[in-house]
Design a protein around this motif. Sequence first.
Motif, PDB file in Angstrom:
ATOM      1  N   ILE A   5      -2.791  -5.063  -6.570  1.00  0.00           N
ATOM      2  CA  ILE A   5      -2.959  -4.895  -4.884  1.00  0.00           C
ATOM      3  C   ILE A   5      -1.394  -4.777  -4.399  1.00  0.00           C
ATOM      4  O   ILE A   5      -0.659  -5.628  -4.685  1.00  0.00           O
ATOM      5  CB  ILE A   5      -3.668  -5.897  -4.567  1.00  0.00           C
ATOM      6  CG1 ILE A   5      -3.881  -6.012  -3.098  1.00  0.00           C
ATOM      7  CG2 ILE A   5      -3.396  -7.396  -5.019  1.00  0.00           C
ATOM      8  CD1 ILE A   5      -4.807  -6.787  -2.301  1.00  0.00           C
ATOM      9  N   HIS A  10      -1.139  -3.030   2.481  1.00  0.00           N
ATOM     10  CA  HIS A  10      -2.459  -3.361   3.016  1.00  0.00           C
ATOM     11  C   HIS A  10      -2.058  -3.964   4.487  1.00  0.00           C
ATOM     12  O   HIS A  10      -2.800  -3.895   5.459  1.00  0.00           O
ATOM     13  CB  HIS A  10      -3.312  -4.504   2.270  1.00  0.00           C
ATOM     14  CG  HIS A  10      -4.194  -3.899   1.450  1.00  0.00           C
ATOM     15  ND1 HIS A  10      -5.608  -3.657   1.805  1.00  0.00           N
ATOM     16  CD2 HIS A  10      -4.264  -3.342   0.184  1.00  0.00           C
ATOM     17  CE1 HIS A  10      -6.218  -3.087   0.795  1.00  0.00           C
ATOM     18  NE2 HIS A  10      -5.203  -2.810  -0.211  1.00  0.00           N
ATOM     19  N   HIS A  31      -5.410   4.911   0.779  1.00  0.00           N
ATOM     20  CA  HIS A  31      -5.257   3.727  -0.131  1.00  0.00           C
ATOM     21  C   HIS A  31      -5.196   3.837  -1.342  1.00  0.00           C
ATOM     22  O   HIS A  31      -4.316   3.391  -2.196  1.00  0.00           O
ATOM     23  CB  HIS A  31      -6.801   2.824   0.360  1.00  0.00           C
ATOM     24  CG  HIS A  31      -6.814   1.715  -0.817  1.00  0.00           C
ATOM     25  ND1 HIS A  31      -7.698   1.631  -1.414  1.00  0.00           N
ATOM     26  CD2 HIS A  31      -6.115   0.470  -0.533  1.00  0.00           C
ATOM     27  CE1 HIS A  31      -7.537   0.485  -2.171  1.00  0.00           C
ATOM     28  NE2 HIS A  31      -6.703  -0.233  -1.432  1.00  0.00           N
ATOM     29  N   CYS A  35      -2.598   1.925  -3.628  1.00  0.00           N
ATOM     30  CA  CYS A  35      -3.040   0.814  -4.295  1.00  0.00           C
ATOM     31  C   CYS A  35      -4.173   0.927  -4.946  1.00  0.00           C
ATOM     32  O   CYS A  35      -5.126   1.783  -4.735  1.00  0.00           O
ATOM     33  CB  CYS A  35      -3.347  -0.069  -2.882  1.00  0.00           C
ATOM     34  SG  CYS A  35      -4.184  -1.629  -3.298  1.00  0.00           S
ATOM     35  N   CYS A  37      -6.624  -1.864  -5.714  1.00  0.00           N
ATOM     36  CA  CYS A  37      -7.197  -2.873  -5.481  1.00  0.00           C
ATOM     37  C   CYS A  37      -8.945  -2.554  -5.628  1.00  0.00           C
ATOM     38  O   CYS A  37      -9.787  -3.624  -6.179  1.00  0.00           O
ATOM     39  CB  CYS A  37      -6.942  -3.791  -4.464  1.00  0.00           C
ATOM     40  SG  CYS A  37      -7.278  -3.272  -2.994  1.00  0.00           S
TER      41      CYS A  37
HETATM   42 ZN   LIG Z   1      -5.761  -2.177  -1.785  1.00  0.00          ZN
END
Ligand SMILES: [Zn+2]
Length: 57
Positions: A5, A10, A31, A35, A37
Amino acid sequence: MKMTINEVWHKSHPMPKNPSIEQRIEWYTKHVKHCQCRPFPEKLKEEMKKLSRAKTP
Ligand SMILES: [Zn+2]
């Protein structure tokens, strides 16, 4: 396996409060590049198909 993450990303890119489909697509598109996540939602992929279909005559 650990989920990565990117907390910095974020924090600087919060999801809008009442996002439209377009805003969600835009957010998730950015995103996935920064990332890992969570995966790109299947529902959103379907919405993208619908949108591109609506654009092409
Ligand atoms: Zn994320």
